[in-house]
Design an enzyme around this catalytic site. Sequence first.
Site, PDB file in Angstrom:
ATOM      1  N   LYS A  86     -14.920  17.797  14.636  1.00  0.00           N
ATOM      2  CA  LYS A  86     -15.437  18.681  15.682  1.00  0.00           C
ATOM      3  C   LYS A  86     -16.442  19.693  15.158  1.00  0.00           C
ATOM      4  O   LYS A  86     -17.149  20.323  15.940  1.00  0.00           O
ATOM      5  CB  LYS A  86     -14.287  19.351  16.423  1.00  0.00           C
ATOM      6  CG  LYS A  86     -13.735  20.614  15.872  1.00  0.00           C
ATOM      7  CD  LYS A  86     -12.428  20.962  16.595  1.00  0.00           C
ATOM      8  CE  LYS A  86     -12.432  22.326  17.160  1.00  0.00           C
ATOM      9  NZ  LYS A  86     -11.106  22.756  17.651  1.00  0.00           N
ATOM     10  N   ASN A 107      -9.432  22.978   6.717  1.00  0.00           N
ATOM     11  CA  ASN A 107      -8.486  23.727   5.898  1.00  0.00           C
ATOM     12  C   ASN A 107      -8.456  23.218   4.466  1.00  0.00           C
ATOM     13  O   ASN A 107      -8.310  23.999   3.519  1.00  0.00           O
ATOM     14  CB  ASN A 107      -7.075  23.640   6.494  1.00  0.00           C
ATOM     15  CG  ASN A 107      -6.816  24.708   7.535  1.00  0.00           C
ATOM     16  OD1 ASN A 107      -7.646  25.589   7.757  1.00  0.00           O
ATOM     17  ND2 ASN A 107      -5.669  24.629   8.178  1.00  0.00           N
ATOM     18  N   GLU A 130       3.663  28.466  -9.297  1.00  0.00           N
ATOM     19  CA  GLU A 130       3.609  29.108  -7.980  1.00  0.00           C
ATOM     20  C   GLU A 130       5.024  29.342  -7.483  1.00  0.00           C
ATOM     21  O   GLU A 130       6.003  28.859  -8.060  1.00  0.00           O
ATOM     22  CB  GLU A 130       2.801  28.256  -6.988  1.00  0.00           C
ATOM     23  CG  GLU A 130       1.311  28.266  -7.273  1.00  0.00           C
ATOM     24  CD  GLU A 130       0.482  27.593  -6.192  1.00  0.00           C
ATOM     25  OE1 GLU A 130       1.074  27.122  -5.198  1.00  0.00           O
ATOM     26  OE2 GLU A 130      -0.747  27.543  -6.345  1.00  0.00           O
ATOM     27  N   ASP A 187      -5.663  20.691  18.196  1.00  0.00           N
ATOM     28  CA  ASP A 187      -6.199  19.668  19.096  1.00  0.00           C
ATOM     29  C   ASP A 187      -5.452  18.336  19.008  1.00  0.00           C
ATOM     30  O   ASP A 187      -5.100  17.738  20.028  1.00  0.00           O
ATOM     31  CB  ASP A 187      -7.680  19.410  18.789  1.00  0.00           C
ATOM     32  CG  ASP A 187      -8.515  20.669  18.810  1.00  0.00           C
ATOM     33  OD1 ASP A 187      -8.115  21.627  19.482  1.00  0.00           O
ATOM     34  OD2 ASP A 187      -9.565  20.685  18.148  1.00  0.00           O
ATOM     35  N   HIS A 196       1.695  32.693   5.296  1.00  0.00           N
ATOM     36  CA  HIS A 196       1.388  32.976   3.892  1.00  0.00           C
ATOM     37  C   HIS A 196       1.501  34.474   3.666  1.00  0.00           C
ATOM     38  O   HIS A 196       0.986  35.274   4.455  1.00  0.00           O
ATOM     39  CB  HIS A 196      -0.025  32.495   3.545  1.00  0.00           C
ATOM     40  CG  HIS A 196      -0.267  32.392   2.078  1.00  0.00           C
ATOM     41  ND1 HIS A 196      -0.399  33.497   1.268  1.00  0.00           N
ATOM     42  CD2 HIS A 196      -0.393  31.305   1.264  1.00  0.00           C
ATOM     43  CE1 HIS A 196      -0.609  33.104   0.019  1.00  0.00           C
ATOM     44  NE2 HIS A 196      -0.603  31.777  -0.008  1.00  0.00           N
ATOM     45  N   ARG A 233       8.067  31.462   0.486  1.00  0.00           N
ATOM     46  CA  ARG A 233       7.086  32.202   1.274  1.00  0.00           C
ATOM     47  C   ARG A 233       7.684  32.938   2.470  1.00  0.00           C
ATOM     48  O   ARG A 233       7.240  34.026   2.809  1.00  0.00           O
ATOM     49  CB  ARG A 233       5.973  31.252   1.728  1.00  0.00           C
ATOM     50  CG  ARG A 233       5.048  30.878   0.596  1.00  0.00           C
ATOM     51  CD  ARG A 233       4.006  29.869   1.021  1.00  0.00           C
ATOM     52  NE  ARG A 233       3.036  29.650  -0.053  1.00  0.00           N
ATOM     53  CZ  ARG A 233       2.067  28.748  -0.003  1.00  0.00           C
ATOM     54  NH1 ARG A 233       1.938  27.980   1.055  1.00  0.00           N
ATOM     55  NH2 ARG A 233       1.226  28.614  -1.014  1.00  0.00           N
ATOM     56  N   HIS A 258      -0.314  30.142   8.224  1.00  0.00           N
ATOM     57  CA  HIS A 258      -0.896  29.355   7.136  1.00  0.00           C
ATOM     58  C   HIS A 258      -0.690  27.856   7.291  1.00  0.00           C
ATOM     59  O   HIS A 258      -1.615  27.068   7.089  1.00  0.00           O
ATOM     60  CB  HIS A 258      -0.293  29.824   5.805  1.00  0.00           C
ATOM     61  CG  HIS A 258      -0.898  29.201   4.592  1.00  0.00           C
ATOM     62  ND1 HIS A 258      -2.248  29.255   4.327  1.00  0.00           N
ATOM     63  CD2 HIS A 258      -0.333  28.512   3.551  1.00  0.00           C
ATOM     64  CE1 HIS A 258      -2.498  28.635   3.169  1.00  0.00           C
ATOM     65  NE2 HIS A 258      -1.358  28.160   2.697  1.00  0.00           N
ATOM     66  N   GLU A 287      -1.534  17.640   7.931  1.00  0.00           N
ATOM     67  CA  GLU A 287      -0.754  18.699   8.573  1.00  0.00           C
ATOM     68  C   GLU A 287      -0.446  18.419  10.036  1.00  0.00           C
ATOM     69  O   GLU A 287       0.535  18.934  10.576  1.00  0.00           O
ATOM     70  CB  GLU A 287      -1.489  20.037   8.447  1.00  0.00           C
ATOM     71  CG  GLU A 287      -0.651  21.228   8.858  1.00  0.00           C
ATOM     72  CD  GLU A 287      -1.361  22.554   8.670  1.00  0.00           C
ATOM     73  OE1 GLU A 287      -0.847  23.587   9.158  1.00  0.00           O
ATOM     74  OE2 GLU A 287      -2.438  22.580   8.036  1.00  0.00           O
ATOM     75  N   ARG A 292       7.388  24.873   3.816  1.00  0.00           N
ATOM     76  CA  ARG A 292       6.679  24.070   2.810  1.00  0.00           C
ATOM     77  C   ARG A 292       6.710  24.726   1.432  1.00  0.00           C
ATOM     78  O   ARG A 292       6.416  25.908   1.285  1.00  0.00           O
ATOM     79  CB  ARG A 292       5.224  23.869   3.240  1.00  0.00           C
ATOM     80  CG  ARG A 292       4.383  23.148   2.188  1.00  0.00           C
ATOM     81  CD  ARG A 292       2.992  22.858   2.700  1.00  0.00           C
ATOM     82  NE  ARG A 292       2.199  24.045   2.920  1.00  0.00           N
ATOM     83  CZ  ARG A 292       1.450  24.649   1.988  1.00  0.00           C
ATOM     84  NH1 ARG A 292       1.454  24.191   0.754  1.00  0.00           N
ATOM     85  NH2 ARG A 292       0.735  25.705   2.288  1.00  0.00           N
ATOM     86  N   SER A 303       1.122  20.477   0.217  1.00  0.00           N
ATOM     87  CA  SER A 303       0.367  20.002   1.386  1.00  0.00           C
ATOM     88  C   SER A 303      -0.752  19.040   1.014  1.00  0.00           C
ATOM     89  O   SER A 303      -0.889  17.960   1.607  1.00  0.00           O
ATOM     90  CB  SER A 303      -0.198  21.184   2.179  1.00  0.00           C
ATOM     91  OG  SER A 303      -0.942  22.037   1.346  1.00  0.00           O
TER      92      SER A 303
END
Length: 524
Positions: A33, A40, A112, A205, A226, A272, A329, A353, A364, A369
Site C-alpha cells: 500500500k 515494520n 535482550e 488491513d 514496547h 516486556r 509494538h 505478524e 512475544r 518476530s
Amino acid sequence: MTYDDVLIVGSGVAALQLAALLSKNINVRVITKSKVRNANSYLAQGGIAVALGKQDHPSKHFIDTLKAGRFYNNEESVRAIVNEAPALIREIFTKGSVFDKDQNGEMLLGMEGAHSEKRIVHSGGDATGKNVVEYLISQLKENVKIEEDLFAYELIIKENRCIGVKGKKPDGEIQAYYGNHVILATGGCGQLYTYTSNAETVTGDGIAMAYLAGAEIVDMEFNQFHPTLLYIDGETRGLVSEAVRGEGAILVTDDGTPIMEGVHPLKDLAPRHVVSQKIYEYVSKGVNIYLDIRCIPNFTKRFPTITEICTENGVDLSQGRIPVVPGSHFLMGGIKTDLIGRTSIDGLFAIGEASCTGLHGANRLASNSLLEGLYQGKKLSEWINEAPLKPLTAEPEKISDSFLQKRANLPELKTLQNNMMARVGIVRNSEMLIKQKNWLAQFKVNEMTNLDGYTSQDIERAFMVLVAELITDSALERTESRGGHYRNDYPFEDDRNWIKQTISHIRKREGEKDHEQIQTIFAT
C-alpha cells in the site's frame, strides 16, 4: 485484471522471503500500500533470536519463548521454529554479508530481555531489519513483480476459496488481482494506538480483510507494548531497541532512582509486559522515565540508528539519558494459521505478524518476530514450489458503479488512537473496555457493504475501527491477566479457565449460516 500464480499482499520480511525463494517459473506479484521499504520489518532494530552460542541450545530458546509467552504458546510451533533457526540464519549468513561479526568472523551475539543466553544476531548495530530487507530485495528474481502504492481492501472469494484481492490506486481506480495462492503479509495494527513503534501504514488491513471474508481471527487481546519508545514533547519519535538494556542501560526517574529494582529477577531485562506496566505506572502519575545509558561505552558506534533518531529530536546523548515511554509494538494474535500460513479459508494464507501460529503465546520474546517471518516465508515457499498449479477459471470481478460516492461515519484518527490507548492499552478493566465497546459500536462498520464506493482513506479508517472492536471484545472476554493483556480487575493468571483461545465472531459470507463466537482449547 491480472492473473498470477502467487499474489502477496505486503512487503515485510515474511513477504520478501517468500517471494525470493519461490521457483523462478512461478509468476509472483507483490502488492504493497506504500513503498516496498515502508514496513515494520525495515524499522526493526534489535535483531533475530537464534541459539548459536557455545553455551546455548534451541531447547533453551524454547524455554525462554514459553516463559515470555506465559506458557500460552503452541509448543509445536515454538519447537519447530527455534530448532530451524540456526540453519535458517546460517544460510543467510553464508549467502550475504548481512550480520555483524565478532573478531573471529563468527556472528556477533547480543543479549535482550527475557533471554537466558546471548543469542541475538544484529546487522549494522541496530539496523537489522533494514539490512535484512535489502538483502531479500537483492535476492528477488525476474519472476517477481512489485506494485507499490496500491491499497488492497477486499479478498475475492468464490466457492469458498480465496482467488484474489481488489485494490485501489492513488487516483481511486479499482483493480482486481487474481492468484492461485493469495498471501496476506500485511503486519499488525500498531497505528490503533497513540504511541507506537509501527510504520504509519500498519493499520490492521490484512486482519480486517480476512475477518470480513470469514477467516478465523484469534487472540486479539494480546498486544505487546514496547517499554522504550523515544518520547519528546508528548509524542513518540521512534524505537529505542531493547538491545540498549541488553548492553546494560537501566530505567530511572528524574532523580536517578532505578525503577525495576525488586520488581522482577531480571530487573530491566524482564519480559516486556512487566517493564511496560512498571513504566506506565510511573508515567500515569506524571513521573518522567529515562534510559540511563552512561554504562555503555561507544554508544553512538554500537547504536548508530538510535543515535541518529535522538540527535534529530534534540536529545543530548552526552547527558547519558534518553526519555522513554511504552507504546504499541507487536500483535501476538491475528489470522489463525498453521506453521506455513494456511488459514481457515482455502487458497488464503497469512504470514508474519498478520498471522497467529502460536509461537509468541501471550507475549512475544524479543527478536522472535523476524525469525518467524523468515521461517514462514521459507516453509511456505517450499510448499508452493512443490504444489501443482491449478489454472484459475474465475469470471472477472464486477466493480461497483457507485465509484467514490459513499461517505462513512468514522471517528477522527487521533480520537480513535487516544481512546484505544486510554481504554484498551497497557492497563485494562471492565469499565473502560465496555465504554470503548459502546463507543466503537456507534460507527457500525459492519454495515459498510460494497466497499468499492468508499475512498481508500475511509476504508482504512473503517478497518481500524473493526480491528479495534476485535481487540476490545477479546480483551473484555478474557477475564484474567496474561502477558500483553493486563486487567487490573482480574490481575492474576487463570490457567484453569483461560489456557484457550478467544476466537472472534466470524462474519458470514453470502449463503452461509451465522457462526457463534466460539472458544477452543489451545494445544500446549
